[in-house]
Scaffold this motif. Structure first.
Motif, PDB file in Angstrom:
ATOM      1  N   SER A   1     -22.947  11.416  69.990  1.00  0.00           N
ATOM      2  CA  SER A   1     -23.968  11.116  69.000  1.00  0.00           C
ATOM      3  C   SER A   1     -23.349  10.967  67.632  1.00  0.00           C
ATOM      4  O   SER A   1     -23.663  10.056  66.881  1.00  0.00           O
ATOM      5  N   ALA A   2     -22.473  11.909  67.306  1.00  0.00           N
ATOM      6  CA  ALA A   2     -21.830  11.849  66.002  1.00  0.00           C
ATOM      7  C   ALA A   2     -21.011  10.588  65.870  1.00  0.00           C
ATOM      8  O   ALA A   2     -20.994   9.939  64.825  1.00  0.00           O
ATOM      9  N   SER A   3     -20.332  10.215  66.958  1.00  0.00           N
ATOM     10  CA  SER A   3     -19.515   9.017  66.897  1.00  0.00           C
ATOM     11  C   SER A   3     -20.361   7.776  66.706  1.00  0.00           C
ATOM     12  O   SER A   3     -20.007   6.874  65.953  1.00  0.00           O
ATOM     13  N   SER A   4     -21.502   7.726  67.391  1.00  0.00           N
ATOM     14  CA  SER A   4     -22.346   6.547  67.273  1.00  0.00           C
ATOM     15  C   SER A   4     -22.895   6.395  65.883  1.00  0.00           C
ATOM     16  O   SER A   4     -23.194   5.302  65.434  1.00  0.00           O
ATOM     17  N   ALA A   5     -23.041   7.519  65.181  1.00  0.00           N
ATOM     18  CA  ALA A   5     -23.589   7.453  63.845  1.00  0.00           C
ATOM     19  C   ALA A   5     -22.517   7.360  62.771  1.00  0.00           C
ATOM     20  O   ALA A   5     -22.822   7.236  61.599  1.00  0.00           O
ATOM     21  N   THR A   6     -21.250   7.389  63.191  1.00  0.00           N
ATOM     22  CA  THR A   6     -20.181   7.410  62.202  1.00  0.00           C
ATOM     23  C   THR A   6     -20.229   6.202  61.285  1.00  0.00           C
ATOM     24  O   THR A   6     -20.113   6.315  60.066  1.00  0.00           O
ATOM     25  N   SER A   7     -20.409   5.028  61.865  1.00  0.00           N
ATOM     26  CA  SER A   7     -20.434   3.838  61.016  1.00  0.00           C
ATOM     27  C   SER A   7     -21.608   3.869  60.070  1.00  0.00           C
ATOM     28  O   SER A   7     -21.571   3.264  59.009  1.00  0.00           O
TER      29      SER A   7
ATOM     30  N   SER B   1     -30.246   6.359  69.744  1.00  0.00           N
ATOM     31  CA  SER B   1     -30.209   6.326  71.206  1.00  0.00           C
ATOM     32  C   SER B   1     -29.629   7.599  71.810  1.00  0.00           C
ATOM     33  O   SER B   1     -29.923   7.940  72.954  1.00  0.00           O
ATOM     34  N   LEU B   2     -28.797   8.293  71.032  1.00  0.00           N
ATOM     35  CA  LEU B   2     -28.193   9.517  71.548  1.00  0.00           C
ATOM     36  C   LEU B   2     -28.755  10.770  70.901  1.00  0.00           C
ATOM     37  O   LEU B   2     -28.253  11.869  71.118  1.00  0.00           O
ATOM     38  N   ALA B   3     -29.791  10.611  70.099  1.00  0.00           N
ATOM     39  CA  ALA B   3     -30.391  11.757  69.422  1.00  0.00           C
ATOM     40  C   ALA B   3     -31.353  12.493  70.356  1.00  0.00           C
ATOM     41  O   ALA B   3     -31.933  11.900  71.265  1.00  0.00           O
ATOM     42  N   THR B   4     -31.519  13.775  70.107  1.00  0.00           N
ATOM     43  CA  THR B   4     -32.546  14.575  70.762  1.00  0.00           C
ATOM     44  C   THR B   4     -33.277  15.366  69.683  1.00  0.00           C
ATOM     45  O   THR B   4     -32.802  15.461  68.546  1.00  0.00           O
TER      46      THR B   4
ATOM     47  N   THR C   1     -25.520  18.790  62.170  1.00  0.00           N
ATOM     48  CA  THR C   1     -24.252  18.078  61.959  1.00  0.00           C
ATOM     49  C   THR C   1     -23.628  17.658  63.280  1.00  0.00           C
ATOM     50  O   THR C   1     -22.671  16.878  63.293  1.00  0.00           O
ATOM     51  N   GLY C   2     -24.147  18.166  64.383  1.00  0.00           N
ATOM     52  CA  GLY C   2     -23.655  17.746  65.684  1.00  0.00           C
ATOM     53  C   GLY C   2     -24.046  16.330  66.030  1.00  0.00           C
ATOM     54  O   GLY C   2     -23.451  15.710  66.916  1.00  0.00           O
ATOM     55  N   TYR C   3     -25.057  15.803  65.349  1.00  0.00           N
ATOM     56  CA  TYR C   3     -25.476  14.426  65.621  1.00  0.00           C
ATOM     57  C   TYR C   3     -24.861  13.455  64.614  1.00  0.00           C
ATOM     58  O   TYR C   3     -24.167  12.511  64.982  1.00  0.00           O
ATOM     59  N   ALA C   4     -25.122  13.637  63.351  1.00  0.00           N
ATOM     60  CA  ALA C   4     -24.585  12.757  62.312  1.00  0.00           C
ATOM     61  C   ALA C   4     -24.346  13.574  61.057  1.00  0.00           C
ATOM     62  O   ALA C   4     -25.173  14.387  60.673  1.00  0.00           O
ATOM     63  N   LYS C   5     -23.204  13.336  60.407  1.00  0.00           N
ATOM     64  CA  LYS C   5     -22.853  14.179  59.267  1.00  0.00           C
ATOM     65  C   LYS C   5     -21.959  13.410  58.305  1.00  0.00           C
ATOM     66  O   LYS C   5     -21.431  12.333  58.628  1.00  0.00           O
ATOM     67  N   PHE C   6     -21.799  13.951  57.109  1.00  0.00           N
ATOM     68  CA  PHE C   6     -20.790  13.494  56.168  1.00  0.00           C
ATOM     69  C   PHE C   6     -20.293  14.719  55.420  1.00  0.00           C
ATOM     70  O   PHE C   6     -20.897  15.789  55.475  1.00  0.00           O
TER      71      PHE C   6
ATOM     72  N   VAL D   1     -37.836  13.633  69.172  1.00  0.00           N
ATOM     73  CA  VAL D   1     -37.082  12.484  69.662  1.00  0.00           C
ATOM     74  C   VAL D   1     -37.116  12.492  71.176  1.00  0.00           C
ATOM     75  O   VAL D   1     -36.826  13.513  71.815  1.00  0.00           O
ATOM     76  N   SER D   2     -37.454  11.365  71.754  1.00  0.00           N
ATOM     77  CA  SER D   2     -37.456  11.234  73.202  1.00  0.00           C
ATOM     78  C   SER D   2     -37.092   9.798  73.551  1.00  0.00           C
ATOM     79  O   SER D   2     -37.717   8.853  73.054  1.00  0.00           O
ATOM     80  N   GLY D   3     -36.055   9.625  74.367  1.00  0.00           N
ATOM     81  CA  GLY D   3     -35.644   8.290  74.771  1.00  0.00           C
ATOM     82  C   GLY D   3     -35.229   7.410  73.611  1.00  0.00           C
ATOM     83  O   GLY D   3     -35.422   6.187  73.662  1.00  0.00           O
TER      84      GLY D   3
END
Length: 841
Positions: free
Chosen positions: A624-630, A661-664, A671-676, A696-698
């Motif tokens: 999840s974090a990687s997908s949100a990195t950009s 898409s990878l969030a729950t 910070t496990g999902y998206a962070k700076f 969040v679902s699906g």
């Protein structure tokens, strides 16, 4: 009648209570015409949104329109609003009607039903309790009257001294502007469940909505006790919002004269009995002081004897004599929200004995699905240590078969016996397998015991902070914390006990106390701190595990929640964020400015069995974090310091987007999902929940009566030009000011309800709480003193499946820092977000 003390208010230095007449109710008064600013703004946006919908849902938001709508609403005075009241009333009625029908369909949040649907809005409150019509009426009976002497001491003792004089407030300090009044309860406590089909252990999720769907003639703004009682009697079980302001002393009669209570029976008039489908909420004054209820008892529900010819109370008769089920009893009170009130407990003038007072500050009895949030309960000027004999009972007791209750962000200060969960060992017939209660992020200071004392219940305690002194000569002495009593089953997590002077070896006696026959005591990450023995604090988890209680895991909280991983942080976070006055308009919360790490998103996440089978795995969180990195971590480093300029200018590569898409639900705001990472080296979550309970679902975010920020450097509460400090913002990672920005919300389905909004550099619900509150929106060319932090304000129904695009340009020459966004829906609305993208050029 015994003689009572009489003090004319004119003789006091300042008024003890507000004497203005009730505003609102029955379709009249200030609140009917001065409606929710968001609702009023959305009515303007509705007209504009039809055109936007016709053009592929592309809309240019008009903050000027929003400002105009709000200004006209706020300008409506409580005494001269006749011409606009009808129009405003029509707006609120249509919105509330929509909200009510939506709730009945129970589809606004993944199928979670509205607690309103578990009640009968047309039935008499409390199953026809005979005392309803007399509520608030004083008897002035003498203490020697037989009705008083049967179970109480023979004489009455008036409260000592002159009542504290609080500043007089003669009118609604909000000017009719709503902030939190229509908010529904989050889903992170026992309150958000009910016993489906009356089946033991069949906990199904429910949304506690209180009076959030109230129509215009069921919104009341009250500065007197008469107004409160009249409002309750008129609205009964219908959805209602009762907004309380000023300082209301229950001993001041309608003629403005202070008359102390004469006896136990006379003191019953201090009880405010709350029925089903109620939001009972305080309004802060301009200085952030909360509404005060003095010498009051708030009763949420009631156990009584009025409809049966029996020595047994109605509920006991229903169970024992008639042999019927608990859940089928028609006298339950359900779906109640009580928030942002300061309550001074009653000085019991005629207690039951020298060590047994009768009146509580708050009591929940025969009630379910109740959320108590940001209240303060205190003995005030009548401290037990200064009195002879016991003059106070509980601060907040949860008793008599009650179930599914949460107490959060509240403060209990200077009191003896604080909270009972279950009030008698003999109540197994009513309490066994009930009393599911959550205590979350509460602050306790100078209290003696019962934090809480638990009989029969399954009680979850987490993220609380207790501060006390066992040897104090100036305040109530601390005695003990959690009381384990008959069949009590407690889980305590991440709680800080700062008790002077306490040794680590005393944890078993001071943190938890054995009253016998409990079922289980479990704990996780409990700390003790003592300046004499443990100045740095110590984790006493292992020691508490060895206190001799069974640690059987009989149940698991079914809801998602997060415990603070560093309990020492709670001393700042909880103390500065709990209690009345710390939420809503002009709130004084400083919890967001606590210079501690980690704070948001740092704790241990616990997923809800109702929303996901388990917490996201570490690999999923990493992905999840990687997908949100950009999207999120491409930002340049930004300052962690907050100022009117929002910190140093920050940039992010546009376009920014996230498809979730990878969030729950459990990971989105961590910070496990998206962070700076900011300049201080602190990892900050890209998304911060600021209200309600987004789920969040699906890959779809359901935003129903909720809000969250994107890219904020911190969680400190923002302010506008008149705030303290003025124009405060934590800043953000987006370069927005002076640029033409295009925001695209891709929705999975059409929105419902009244209002969808986007704020810039504003993490509150008050539209003026932003450094951009006096700037110019170039898209409209209109300069205004309010609402320019709102760059999108449209009807939620204008959000269609697919892309919804909004464009704006916000100029503010005095602001050079980075910015953040807040996405929100009001309490009657829902949008379903697949993805968000932003580009500012």
């Amino acid at each position: 009648m015994s003689a009572s003390r009489s003090i004319n208010l004119a003789a006091l230095v300042a008024a003890v209570s507000v004497l203005s007449a009730c505003g609102g109710g029955g379709g009249t008064g200030s609140t009917t015409s001065a409606s929710n600013s968001s609702t009023a703004a959305s009515s303007t946006a509705v007209a504009a949104s039809s055109a936007a919908t016709a053009s592929s849902a592309t809309a240019v938001s008009s903050a000027a329109a929003s400002s105009q709508a709000t200004t006209s609403t706020a300008a409506t005075s409580s005494t001269a609003a006749t011409s606009s009241a009808a129009a405003s009333s029509a707006v609120i009625s249509s919105v509330a009607s929509s909200a009510a029908s939506s709730a009945t369909a129970s589809s606004t949040n993944g199928g979670i039903i509205d607690a309103l649907t578990l009640t009968s809005t047309s039935s008499e409150p409390l199953n026809g309790w005979s005392g309803w019509s007399k509520m608030g009426a004083r008897s002035y009976l003498a203490a020697s009257d037989p009705v008083n002497t049967a179970n109480h001491v023979s004489t009455a003792t008036p409260a000592p001294g002159t009542p504290t004089a609080y500043p007089s407030i003669s009118s609604d300090p909000s000017g009719g502007e709503f902030t939190i009044e229509r908010e529904t309860a989050p889903l992170d406590g026992w309150h958000s469940y009910y016993r489906a089909g009356g089946t033991l252990g069949n906990h199904q999720q429910v949304r506690v909505t209180g009076g959030s769907s109230a129509t215009a003639n069921r919104i009341y703004t009250c500065g007197t006790k008469k107004c409160i009682f009249d409002a309750l009697k008129e609205a009964k079980n219908e959805p209602k919002i009762i907004r309380v302001y000023g300082n209301i002393d229950m001993r001041i009669d309608d003629d403005g004269v202070f008359r102390d209570f004469t006896s136990w029976d006379d003191q019953k008039a201090s009880s405010i009995v709350i029925p089903s489908n109620t939001t009972f909420i305080g309004i802060n004054d301009a200085s952030g002081n909360p509404a005060r209820l003095i010498s009051a008892q708030i009763e949420i529900g009631k156990e009584f004897a009025s409809t049966v010819d029996s020595d047994l109370a109605d509920y006991e008769y229903w169970i024992k004599t008639l042999g019927k089920s608990q859940e089928s009893y028609p006298g339950w009170t359900r779906n109640v929200i009580v928030r942002n009130l300061w309550i001074q407990t009653n000085f019991d003038v005629q207690p039951e004995g020298s060590s047994d007072a009768y009146y509580d500050g708050m009591v929940v009895a025969m009630a379910q699905n109740v959320w108590i949030d940001h209240v303060t309960v205190t003995d005030g000027q009548y401290k037990d240590k200064d009195l002879s004999g016991t003059r106070h009972d509980g601060a907040l007791d949860i008793v008599r078969g009650s179930d599914y209750i949460t107490v959060s962000n509240s403060a209990f200060i200077e009191h003896g016996k604080t909270t009972l969960v279950g009030n008698a060992d003999s109540r197994d017939w009513s309490d066994l397998n009930r009393l599911h209660v959550t205590f979350k992020a509460n602050y306790y200071a100078d209290v003696a015991s019962r934090l809480p004392r638990v009989r029969f219940g399954q009680v979850h305690v987490f993220n609380n902070y207790i501060e006390g002194d066992r040897e104090s000569s100036t305040a109530t002495k601390f005695e003990n914390g959690i009381g384990m009593a008959i069949k009590g089953d407690v889980l305590i997590e991440s709680t800080l006990w700062e008790i002077q002077p306490t040794k680590e070896s005393e944890a078993c006696k001071k943190v938890v106390t054995d009253h016998g026959s409990s079922l289980a005591f479990r704990q996780n990450r409990s700390w003790i701190k003592s300046s004499k023995y443990l100045p740095a604090g110590a984790d006493v988890s292992n020691m508490l595990t060895g206190c001799g209680y069974a640690s059987t895991k009989n149940w698991t909280p079914p809801y998602a929640y997060q415990v603070e991983s560093a309990p020492l942080n709670l001393a700042c976070i909880v103390k500065n964020g709990a209690g009345a006055g710390k939420v809503g308009l002009n709130n004084t919360s400083t919890a967001g400015a606590c210079n501690t790490a980690p704070v948001a998103g740092s704790g241990e996440n616990h997923s809800s069995s109702a929303t996901s089978s388990s917490a996201a795995s570490s690999s999923e969180a990493s992905s999840s974090a990687s997908s949100a990195t950009s999207s999120s971590t491409a930002a340049s480093s930004s300052t962690a310091s907050s100022s009117a300029s929002g910190g140093s200018a920050t940039t992010i590569t546009y376009p920014w987007s996230d498809d979730f898409s990878l969030a729950t639900t459990a990971t989105l705001f961590t910070t496990g999902y998206a962070k700076f990472t900011n300049d201080a080296g602190t990892e900050v979550s890209m998304y911060v929940k600021t209200g309600g309970s987004p789920t969040v679902s699906g890959g779809v975010i359901t935003l129903a009566g909720a809000r969250f920020t994107i890219g904020a450097l911190g969680t400190g509460t923002t302010t506008g030009p008149t705030g303290s400090p003025a124009n405060y913002t934590p800043g953000g990672i987006f370069n927005i000011i002076g640029k033409t920005c295009t925001l695209t919300i891709n929705a999975s389905q059409a929105g419902t309800g009244s209002t969808f909004q986007v704020y810039v550099d504003n993490n509150t619900t008050s539209t003026g709480n932003s450094p951009h509150a006096t700037s110019t929106l170039s898209s409209t060319g209109t300069t205004t003193t309010k609402n320019t932090s709102v760059v999108v304000s449209v009807a939620a129904t204008s959000i269609v499946a697919g892309d919804n695009t909004f464009t704006w340009k916000l100029d503010n020459a005095s602001y050079t820092g980075g910015s953040f966004l807040q996405i929100r829906t009001d309490s009657s609305s829902a949008v379903y977000i697949n993805s968000i993208s932003l580009s500012c050029l």
